[in-house]
Scaffold this motif. Structure first.
Motif, PDB file in Angstrom:
ATOM      1  N   UNK A 129       0.825  -1.199   0.000  1.00 39.22           N
ATOM      2  CA  UNK A 129       0.000   0.000   0.000  1.00 39.22           C
ATOM      3  C   UNK A 129       0.866   1.258   0.000  1.00 39.22           C
ATOM      4  N   UNK A 130       1.933   1.233   0.794  1.00 32.73           N
ATOM      5  CA  UNK A 130       2.797   2.412   0.871  1.00 32.73           C
ATOM      6  C   UNK A 130       3.496   2.690  -0.460  1.00 32.73           C
ATOM      7  N   UNK A 131       3.865   1.630  -1.178  1.00 35.58           N
ATOM      8  CA  UNK A 131       4.493   1.829  -2.481  1.00 35.58           C
ATOM      9  C   UNK A 131       3.546   2.531  -3.451  1.00 35.58           C
ATOM     10  N   UNK A 132       2.287   2.067  -3.452  1.00 39.05           N
ATOM     11  CA  UNK A 132       1.297   2.716  -4.329  1.00 39.05           C
ATOM     12  C   UNK A 132       1.051   4.160  -3.884  1.00 39.05           C
ATOM     13  N   UNK A 133       0.944   4.323  -2.563  1.00 42.44           N
ATOM     14  CA  UNK A 133       0.681   5.660  -2.044  1.00 42.44           C
ATOM     15  C   UNK A 133       1.820   6.619  -2.377  1.00 42.44           C
ATOM     16  N   UNK A 134       3.052   6.084  -2.368  1.00 42.40           N
ATOM     17  CA  UNK A 134       4.195   6.943  -2.675  1.00 42.40           C
ATOM     18  C   UNK A 134       4.135   7.449  -4.119  1.00 42.40           C
ATOM     19  N   UNK A 135       3.759   6.555  -5.052  1.00 38.49           N
ATOM     20  CA  UNK A 135       3.633   6.971  -6.451  1.00 38.49           C
ATOM     21  C   UNK A 135       2.524   7.993  -6.627  1.00 38.49           C
ATOM     22  N   UNK A 136       1.416   7.783  -5.918  1.00 34.67           N
ATOM     23  CA  UNK A 136       0.310   8.742  -5.994  1.00 34.67           C
ATOM     24  C   UNK A 136       0.741  10.090  -5.431  1.00 34.67           C
ATOM     25  N   UNK A 137       1.521  10.032  -4.354  1.00 36.99           N
ATOM     26  CA  UNK A 137       1.973  11.279  -3.742  1.00 36.99           C
ATOM     27  C   UNK A 137       2.846  12.086  -4.694  1.00 36.99           C
ATOM     28  N   UNK A 138       3.728  11.379  -5.444  1.00 38.49           N
ATOM     29  CA  UNK A 138       4.581  12.085  -6.395  1.00 38.49           C
ATOM     30  C   UNK A 138       3.747  12.754  -7.488  1.00 38.49           C
ATOM     31  N   UNK A 139       2.713  12.013  -7.971  1.00 42.45           N
ATOM     32  CA  UNK A 139       1.864  12.554  -9.026  1.00 42.45           C
ATOM     33  C   UNK A 139       1.065  13.764  -8.560  1.00 42.45           C
ATOM     34  N   UNK A 140       0.523  13.649  -7.354  1.00 39.50           N
ATOM     35  CA  UNK A 140      -0.320  14.744  -6.861  1.00 39.50           C
ATOM     36  C   UNK A 140       0.495  15.933  -6.346  1.00 39.50           C
ATOM     37  N   UNK A 141       1.802  15.676  -6.058  1.00 42.72           N
ATOM     38  CA  UNK A 141       2.625  16.775  -5.543  1.00 42.72           C
ATOM     39  C   UNK A 141       2.761  17.892  -6.559  1.00 42.72           C
ATOM     40  N   UNK A 142       2.808  17.505  -7.848  1.00 48.02           N
ATOM     41  CA  UNK A 142       2.923  18.522  -8.889  1.00 48.02           C
ATOM     42  C   UNK A 142       1.646  19.341  -9.017  1.00 48.02           C
ATOM     43  N   UNK A 200      -0.946  19.578  -6.304  1.00 52.82           N
ATOM     44  CA  UNK A 200      -1.414  20.185  -5.047  1.00 52.82           C
ATOM     45  C   UNK A 200      -0.301  20.837  -4.245  1.00 52.82           C
ATOM     46  N   UNK A 201       0.973  20.495  -4.528  1.00 51.95           N
ATOM     47  CA  UNK A 201       2.071  21.159  -3.848  1.00 51.95           C
ATOM     48  C   UNK A 201       2.417  20.525  -2.509  1.00 51.95           C
ATOM     49  N   UNK A 202       3.246  21.220  -1.827  1.00 49.29           N
ATOM     50  CA  UNK A 202       3.822  20.720  -0.578  1.00 49.29           C
ATOM     51  C   UNK A 202       2.769  20.537   0.512  1.00 49.29           C
ATOM     52  N   UNK A 203       1.724  21.379   0.525  1.00 51.70           N
ATOM     53  CA  UNK A 203       0.711  21.276   1.568  1.00 51.70           C
ATOM     54  C   UNK A 203       0.004  19.922   1.527  1.00 51.70           C
ATOM     55  N   UNK A 204      -0.382  19.497   0.337  1.00 52.06           N
ATOM     56  CA  UNK A 204      -1.067  18.212   0.192  1.00 52.06           C
ATOM     57  C   UNK A 204      -0.130  17.050   0.563  1.00 52.06           C
ATOM     58  N   UNK A 205       1.145  17.184   0.217  1.00 53.65           N
ATOM     59  CA  UNK A 205       2.115  16.143   0.539  1.00 53.65           C
ATOM     60  C   UNK A 205       2.251  15.961   2.058  1.00 53.65           C
ATOM     61  N   UNK A 206       2.279  17.076   2.798  1.00 54.38           N
ATOM     62  CA  UNK A 206       2.344  16.996   4.255  1.00 54.38           C
ATOM     63  C   UNK A 206       1.087  16.329   4.819  1.00 54.38           C
ATOM     64  N   UNK A 207      -0.065  16.673   4.244  1.00 58.83           N
ATOM     65  CA  UNK A 207      -1.306  16.063   4.716  1.00 58.83           C
ATOM     66  C   UNK A 207      -1.301  14.557   4.459  1.00 58.83           C
ATOM     67  N   UNK A 208      -0.779  14.175   3.312  1.00 54.07           N
ATOM     68  CA  UNK A 208      -0.720  12.740   2.997  1.00 54.07           C
ATOM     69  C   UNK A 208       0.221  12.001   3.950  1.00 54.07           C
ATOM     70  N   UNK A 209       1.344  12.680   4.316  1.00 54.91           N
ATOM     71  CA  UNK A 209       2.276  12.071   5.250  1.00 54.91           C
ATOM     72  C   UNK A 209       1.602  11.819   6.596  1.00 54.91           C
ATOM     73  N   UNK A 210       0.812  12.787   7.046  1.00 55.58           N
ATOM     74  CA  UNK A 210       0.081  12.620   8.300  1.00 55.58           C
ATOM     75  C   UNK A 210      -0.932  11.470   8.196  1.00 55.58           C
ATOM     76  N   UNK A 211      -1.592  11.364   7.040  1.00 54.09           N
ATOM     77  CA  UNK A 211      -2.558  10.286   6.838  1.00 54.09           C
ATOM     78  C   UNK A 211      -1.864   8.916   6.886  1.00 54.09           C
ATOM     79  N   UNK A 212      -0.706   8.816   6.239  1.00 54.64           N
ATOM     80  CA  UNK A 212       0.030   7.549   6.252  1.00 54.64           C
ATOM     81  C   UNK A 212       0.445   7.166   7.664  1.00 54.64           C
ATOM     82  N   UNK A 213       0.883   8.197   8.433  1.00 56.45           N
ATOM     83  CA  UNK A 213       1.267   7.913   9.815  1.00 56.45           C
ATOM     84  C   UNK A 213       0.071   7.439  10.633  1.00 56.45           C
TER      85      UNK A 213
END
Length: 579
Positions: free
Chosen positions: A379-392, A394-407
């Motif tokens: 799941x984390x591998x898939x989530x990591x790829x999604x995070x890279x795609x969405x980072x472009x 939504x930016x850094x804010x969305x990436x931080x939110x995703x990190x909190x969700x994963x934790x």
């Protein structure tokens, strides 16, 4: 393929691998092989990473066409703490929960660094009739487990269980031993395991920190033999008998060699040195044997089955027979194993621990936890790829939110694992609470039904036995603490005797005589019969007086005694009733 596993056992000098059925009663071994273990890879159960060893092992697995990805490992280590404990007789699924709940009492160590396993080795009936489970509890350091997890990851395998070699030996050998008592002795390079089995129950198991390594070093240091490497010395010990039949010349030789070799003085001295190097091993095994036989004189050990590297050394079984006084045989074949002789080199007896790990491992690695961890990693591998795609986007804010969700998901997964881990203990606690609540309600209901007058009948029976036949009870009242009665007696002695008898009752605390009244008997009878009878009696008296034919009867007196009897305690009513 779904029920197959690859079982791996890494040793100091050899690594054994087999592909077999998992948790089968009579497993089939499909493929098996042995490769050398490089120096420094294995040390008392702990593994050190070695890329060359990983490559060789991966190639050997591929060459033997072992395609399953599920793996179990068997490990021998003095760092695995063991302890025999007695537990209540519960279901097999509840034993692990009891072990984990009481682990702090078994091992005075920081259990956060250890994984626990257990093995039920027998059922015991106590003197009071209750059944108990005899359980061998084991604690394995997580650092040791991580070494095998990393080994399997590098081989592209998924480690589903890690077994203690003592359990591996017991699981496969208990079906080989029926009614007799036998010691299964596994002798390796630096350590040995002595397991005593009787009637398929493990009676005793001890680790011995001696093996056959000292014999190999003694051969290498001798001038009588040309072998100078560890492997060459081991092969020479297998090829010819380099050890004597006894350590001490005064020892009685029970089993002789049919073909006693004629050797030079130099070789004879070397053979003595090699045999002497085995004295610590034999001495420790003898102590284990004596300890068991002293505790179980009715079931002494009658046979020793030799397995492991020591079983290949020529003459070692005869040395054990002569020194220990118990017939020692080399175990080459296991009857309960479907062994494919064409699938590899060696007999099933050489792979006892490797095969036994696939039967019923103690499970230092939780299988469900490993499956969940594997899913989480995917799941984390898939989530990591999604995070890279969405980072472009939504930016850094969305990436931080995703990190909190994963934790948060990782925390949630850990909580779910803890919930599943302690679910059996919670179920037992709820059952206990329900039974206790029901018990309390029964006690309350029983107290509500209690009355001091429950045993009044017993008191009246005692009172009736104490009354004279001519006595008459005129009045009787009773309360929970005392009673009052009036009794009519014909003589004062009868009244006194009755009062004394009541005072002697076990249930009587005190007897108070309120009054004693003496009255003519005719007066009392007249009062009882009524006014209409009094006139008839007067006419009869006048007739008798006029005739003058009879003497006047002597006037009779009756005594009416009023008593107050104070009860002692309700417990005495029960005593009277039982009598």
């Amino acid at each position: 393929m779904a029920n197959r596993i690859i079982s791996i056992e890494v040793g100091y000098s050899l690594t054994k691998v087999c592909e077999m059925d998992f948790r089968a009663k009579n497993p089939k071994v499909y493929k098996y092989f042995t490769i050398p273990t490089p120096e420094g890879v294995y040390e008392d159960g702990f593994l050190t990473e070695n890329p060359e060893f990983i490559t060789t092992l991966r190639q050997a697995i591929g060459f033997n066409k072992m395609r399953t990805k599920q793996a179990v490992c068997s490990v021998t280590s003095s760092k695995i703490a063991t302890r025999e404990v007695m537990l209540p007789s519960v279901k097999a699924t509840q034993v692990q929960a009891l072990v984990e709940a009481n682990a702090g009492d078994y091992f005075p160590i920081n259990l956060n660094d250890y994984e626990l396993g257990h093995l039920v080795i027998g059922n015991i009936k106590e003197t009071d009739g209750t059944n108990k489970l005899k359980v061998l509890v084991m604690a394995c350091h997580k650092q040791l487990i991580q070494g095998y997890e990393k080994l399997c990851d590098q081989l592209g395998l998924h480690l589903i269980s890690l077994d203690y070699s003592g359990n591996s030996i017991y699981q496969i050998m208990k079906n080989e031993i029926k009614d007799e008592t036998e010691m299964v002795l596994r002798v390796e390079e630096k350590q040995s395991i002595a397991t005593i089995i009787s009637g398929q129950n493990m009676m005793m198991q001890r680790n011995v920190v001696y093996g056959v390594e000292n014999a190999m070093f003694a051969l290498m240091s001798s001038n009588a033999f040309p072998q100078k490497t560890y492997e060459e010395a081991y092969e020479e010990l297998k090829r010819i008998r380099c050890i004597r039949l006894v350590i001490n010349d005064n020892t009685k030789v029970v089993e002789k060699d049919d073909d006693e070799p004629q050797v030079t003085e130099k070789v004879a001295k070397a053979m003595r040195d090699i045999t002497d190097s085995l004295a610590p091993l034999i001495g420790n095994i003898a102590r284990v044997l004596d300890l068991y036989n002293s505790k179980n004189p009715d079931k002494p050990v009658t046979k020793i089955s030799l397995i492991g590297m020591g079983s290949d050394i020529s003459g070692l079984s005869k040395l054990f027979t002569n020194e220990l006084g118990v017939k020692t045989v080399v175990c080459n074949n296991i009857r309960g194993i479907n062994w494919n002789h064409a699938a590899g080199e060696g007999s099933s007896g050489k792979y006892v621990s490797t095969i036994g790990a696939g039967l019923a491992p103690v499970g230092f690695v939780n299988e469900e936890k490993k499956k969940n961890d594997l899913k989480d990693v995917n799941y984390k591998n898939v989530a990591f790829l999604v995070a890279i795609l969405t980072a472009t986007i939504c930016g850094a804010l969305y990436f931080l939110a995703f990190t909190e969700l994963a934790a948060a998901k990782v925390t949630n997964l850990a909580l779910k694992n803890d919930e599943a881990k302690y679910a059996p203990s919670e179920e037992l606690f709820h059952k206990y609470e329900k039974v206790k609540a029901f018990h309390d309600e029964v006690l309350i209901d029983d107290n509500l039904t209690y009355s001091e007058n429950d045993n009044l009948i017993a008191f009246l029976d005692s009172l009736e036995k104490a009354l004279p036949e001519e006595a008459k009870v005129k009045e009787f009242t009773s309360s929970p603490s005392e009673c009052t009665l009036a009794v009519e007696f014909e003589t004062i002695d009868s009244a006194i005797g009755f009062v004394q008898a009541v005072r002697d009752f076990d249930c009587t605390l005190d007897v108070v005589v309120n009054s004693i009244a003496a009255e003519p008997k005719e007066q009392i009878e007249a009062e009882d019969e009524g006014s209409e009878e009094s006139s008839e009696e007067a006419d009869a008296d006048n007739s008798e007086n006029s005739e003058g034919s009879e003497e006047e009867e002597e006037e009779q007196i009756v005594y009416t005694v009023s008593l107050s009897i104070v009860y002692f305690d309700a417990i005495y009513y029960s005593a009277i009733e039982n009598q």
